[in-house]
Design a protein around this motif. Structure first.
Motif, PDB file in Angstrom:
ATOM      1  N   ALA A  32       0.830  -1.218   0.000  1.00 36.99           N
ATOM      2  CA  ALA A  32       0.000   0.000   0.000  1.00 36.99           C
ATOM      3  C   ALA A  32       0.859   1.260   0.000  1.00 36.99           C
ATOM      4  O   ALA A  32       0.520   2.245  -0.672  1.00 36.99           O
ATOM      5  N   SER A  33       1.980   1.247   0.723  1.00 39.15           N
ATOM      6  CA  SER A  33       2.821   2.443   0.752  1.00 39.15           C
ATOM      7  C   SER A  33       3.454   2.710  -0.608  1.00 39.15           C
ATOM      8  O   SER A  33       3.567   3.866  -1.031  1.00 39.15           O
ATOM      9  N   ILE A  34       3.839   1.667  -1.319  1.00 40.17           N
ATOM     10  CA  ILE A  34       4.419   1.852  -2.653  1.00 40.17           C
ATOM     11  C   ILE A  34       3.353   2.335  -3.632  1.00 40.17           C
ATOM     12  O   ILE A  34       3.599   3.227  -4.450  1.00 40.17           O
ATOM     13  N   ILE A  35       2.144   1.784  -3.542  1.00 42.22           N
ATOM     14  CA  ILE A  35       1.066   2.213  -4.436  1.00 42.22           C
ATOM     15  C   ILE A  35       0.664   3.653  -4.143  1.00 42.22           C
ATOM     16  O   ILE A  35       0.452   4.450  -5.066  1.00 42.22           O
ATOM     17  N   LEU A  36       0.575   4.017  -2.866  1.00 41.16           N
ATOM     18  CA  LEU A  36       0.232   5.407  -2.540  1.00 41.16           C
ATOM     19  C   LEU A  36       1.337   6.374  -2.966  1.00 41.16           C
ATOM     20  O   LEU A  36       1.051   7.508  -3.366  1.00 41.16           O
ATOM     21  N   ALA A  37       2.578   5.934  -2.897  1.00 45.27           N
ATOM     22  CA  ALA A  37       3.666   6.790  -3.371  1.00 45.27           C
ATOM     23  C   ALA A  37       3.605   6.960  -4.887  1.00 45.27           C
ATOM     24  O   ALA A  37       4.049   7.980  -5.415  1.00 45.27           O
ATOM     25  N   SER A  38       3.067   5.973  -5.599  1.00 44.62           N
ATOM     26  CA  SER A  38       2.880   6.123  -7.046  1.00 44.62           C
ATOM     27  C   SER A  38       1.893   7.227  -7.365  1.00 44.62           C
ATOM     28  O   SER A  38       1.962   7.847  -8.431  1.00 44.62           O
ATOM     29  N   MET A  39       0.980   7.464  -6.463  1.00 43.44           N
ATOM     30  CA  MET A  39      -0.037   8.494  -6.681  1.00 43.44           C
ATOM     31  C   MET A  39       0.467   9.896  -6.359  1.00 43.44           C
ATOM     32  O   MET A  39      -0.268  10.861  -6.504  1.00 43.44           O
ATOM     33  N   PRO A  50      11.310  17.754 -15.263  1.00 43.79           N
ATOM     34  CA  PRO A  50      11.013  16.837 -14.157  1.00 43.79           C
ATOM     35  C   PRO A  50      11.732  17.268 -12.879  1.00 43.79           C
ATOM     36  O   PRO A  50      12.936  17.498 -12.889  1.00 43.79           O
ATOM     37  N   LEU A  51      10.980  17.401 -11.820  1.00 44.14           N
ATOM     38  CA  LEU A  51      11.550  17.822 -10.549  1.00 44.14           C
ATOM     39  C   LEU A  51      11.195  16.854  -9.431  1.00 44.14           C
ATOM     40  O   LEU A  51      12.012  16.575  -8.558  1.00 44.14           O
ATOM     41  N   LEU A  52       9.980  16.327  -9.451  1.00 46.14           N
ATOM     42  CA  LEU A  52       9.514  15.430  -8.401  1.00 46.14           C
ATOM     43  C   LEU A  52      10.256  14.100  -8.468  1.00 46.14           C
ATOM     44  O   LEU A  52      10.328  13.484  -9.532  1.00 46.14           O
ATOM     45  N   PRO A  53      10.854  13.660  -7.369  1.00 40.55           N
ATOM     46  CA  PRO A  53      11.565  12.367  -7.408  1.00 40.55           C
ATOM     47  C   PRO A  53      10.571  11.213  -7.547  1.00 40.55           C
ATOM     48  O   PRO A  53       9.388  11.352  -7.222  1.00 40.55           O
ATOM     49  N   PRO A  54      11.037  10.078  -8.019  1.00 37.38           N
ATOM     50  CA  PRO A  54      10.150   8.905  -8.137  1.00 37.38           C
ATOM     51  C   PRO A  54       9.934   8.260  -6.768  1.00 37.38           C
ATOM     52  O   PRO A  54      10.621   7.315  -6.387  1.00 37.38           O
ATOM     53  N   PHE A  55       8.965   8.802  -6.027  1.00 37.99           N
ATOM     54  CA  PHE A  55       8.744   8.349  -4.648  1.00 37.99           C
ATOM     55  C   PHE A  55       8.430   6.861  -4.569  1.00 37.99           C
ATOM     56  O   PHE A  55       8.887   6.176  -3.660  1.00 37.99           O
ATOM     57  N   SER A  56       7.653   6.354  -5.496  1.00 43.83           N
ATOM     58  CA  SER A  56       7.281   4.940  -5.434  1.00 43.83           C
ATOM     59  C   SER A  56       8.500   4.044  -5.650  1.00 43.83           C
ATOM     60  O   SER A  56       8.661   3.031  -4.969  1.00 43.83           O
ATOM     61  N   ALA A  62      13.685   1.214  -0.697  1.00 45.44           N
ATOM     62  CA  ALA A  62      13.818   1.259   0.761  1.00 45.44           C
ATOM     63  C   ALA A  62      13.246   0.004   1.415  1.00 45.44           C
ATOM     64  O   ALA A  62      13.854  -0.561   2.337  1.00 45.44           O
ATOM     65  N   TRP A  63      12.073  -0.436   0.961  1.00 41.85           N
ATOM     66  CA  TRP A  63      11.497  -1.660   1.519  1.00 41.85           C
ATOM     67  C   TRP A  63      12.396  -2.853   1.215  1.00 41.85           C
ATOM     68  O   TRP A  63      12.596  -3.731   2.053  1.00 41.85           O
ATOM     69  N   ARG A  64      12.947  -2.898   0.011  1.00 39.88           N
ATOM     70  CA  ARG A  64      13.795  -4.026  -0.384  1.00 39.88           C
ATOM     71  C   ARG A  64      15.092  -4.039   0.413  1.00 39.88           C
ATOM     72  O   ARG A  64      15.614  -5.095   0.747  1.00 39.88           O
ATOM     73  N   MET A  65      15.625  -2.850   0.725  1.00 44.46           N
ATOM     74  CA  MET A  65      16.864  -2.800   1.503  1.00 44.46           C
ATOM     75  C   MET A  65      16.618  -3.067   2.981  1.00 44.46           C
ATOM     76  O   MET A  65      17.451  -3.669   3.648  1.00 44.46           O
ATOM     77  N   LEU A  66      15.470  -2.622   3.492  1.00 42.96           N
ATOM     78  CA  LEU A  66      15.176  -2.818   4.909  1.00 42.96           C
ATOM     79  C   LEU A  66      14.799  -4.265   5.210  1.00 42.96           C
ATOM     80  O   LEU A  66      15.285  -4.864   6.170  1.00 42.96           O
ATOM     81  N   ARG A  67      13.930  -4.834   4.413  1.00 41.75           N
ATOM     82  CA  ARG A  67      13.462  -6.211   4.592  1.00 41.75           C
ATOM     83  C   ARG A  67      13.674  -6.982   3.288  1.00 41.75           C
ATOM     84  O   ARG A  67      12.771  -7.079   2.458  1.00 41.75           O
ATOM     85  N   VAL A 169      10.089   4.512   5.707  1.00 45.17           N
ATOM     86  CA  VAL A 169       9.837   3.073   5.564  1.00 45.17           C
ATOM     87  C   VAL A 169      10.141   2.349   6.874  1.00 45.17           C
ATOM     88  O   VAL A 169       9.421   1.417   7.262  1.00 45.17           O
ATOM     89  N   ALA A 170      11.170   2.760   7.589  1.00 47.18           N
ATOM     90  CA  ALA A 170      11.477   2.142   8.881  1.00 47.18           C
ATOM     91  C   ALA A 170      10.343   2.388   9.886  1.00 47.18           C
ATOM     92  O   ALA A 170       9.989   1.497  10.663  1.00 47.18           O
ATOM     93  N   LEU A 171       9.767   3.597   9.870  1.00 44.00           N
ATOM     94  CA  LEU A 171       8.620   3.875  10.744  1.00 44.00           C
ATOM     95  C   LEU A 171       7.405   3.043  10.338  1.00 44.00           C
ATOM     96  O   LEU A 171       6.685   2.514  11.198  1.00 44.00           O
TER      97      LEU A 171
END
Length: 183
Positions: A32-39, A50-56, A62-67, A169-171
């Protein structure tokens, strides 16, 4: 009546014994966090470059590196398709790039078993730079003119915001693992 707080540390530990996290939260929060970041591309920011970073994509990294074992390798296909639908990129670019990223992260995990903050930041920055360059190239092929020349500010902002996204992502991971309370 005032709420009753545990008086000792043993009471806090005893309250968590025999409690498991919600399976829905444990599995659903990363997706859900990745999908919401896509939005996030629906924000009212209007820019000529282009200025906005690719948050998703940053959340996926970040999720892949953390877990490392939580998201399967094939997750690049469905999440990349969702990101393609929301980002306005040519359909299939995020699917290919996210799938290649997941394979690259598998190689990085096998090669470097013990990583620290600096190694994760460098790996994330390199993957972000490659992703932004290739995504801009795909969009440039579709538009008919080269776009990779205009990603400098987006790349800098992405690299500097990556540690912030990893902290978010850690939070979220702590929320994901909160034990259920029985009523």
């Amino acid at each position: 009546m005032l709420p009753r707080f545990p008086a000792r540390a043993e009471d806090i530990v005893r309250n968590r014994i025999n409690r498991a996290p919600s399976p829905v939260l444990a599995v659903g929060i990363p997706w859900a966090s990745i999908i919401l970041a896509s939005m996030a591309t629906f924000s009212p920011v209007i820019a000529s470059a282009p200025l906005l970073p690719p948050f998703s994509y940053m959340m996926l990294l970040a999720w892949r590196m953390l877990r490392p074992g939580m998201l399967p390798v094939w997750v690049g296909l469905p999440l990349g398709a969702i990101d393609d639908l929301f980002s306005g990129q040519p359909f299939g670019s995020a699917i290919i790039l996210w799938s290649l990223t997941m394979l690259a992260m598998e190689v990085i995990d096998e090669r470097f078993l013990w990583r620290g903050f600096l190694q994760d930041w460098l790996a994330g920055s390199a993957l972000l730079a490659g992703y932004l360059f290739l995504a801009a190239s795909f969009a440039g092929f579709a538009a008919g003119y080269p776009l990779p020349l205009s990603i400098g500010p987006q790349l800098l902002l992405s690299v500097f915001l990556f540690p912030v996204i990893t902290r978010v992502v850690a939070l979220l991971d702590r929320v994901r693992l909160l034990p259920l309370r029985r009523i």
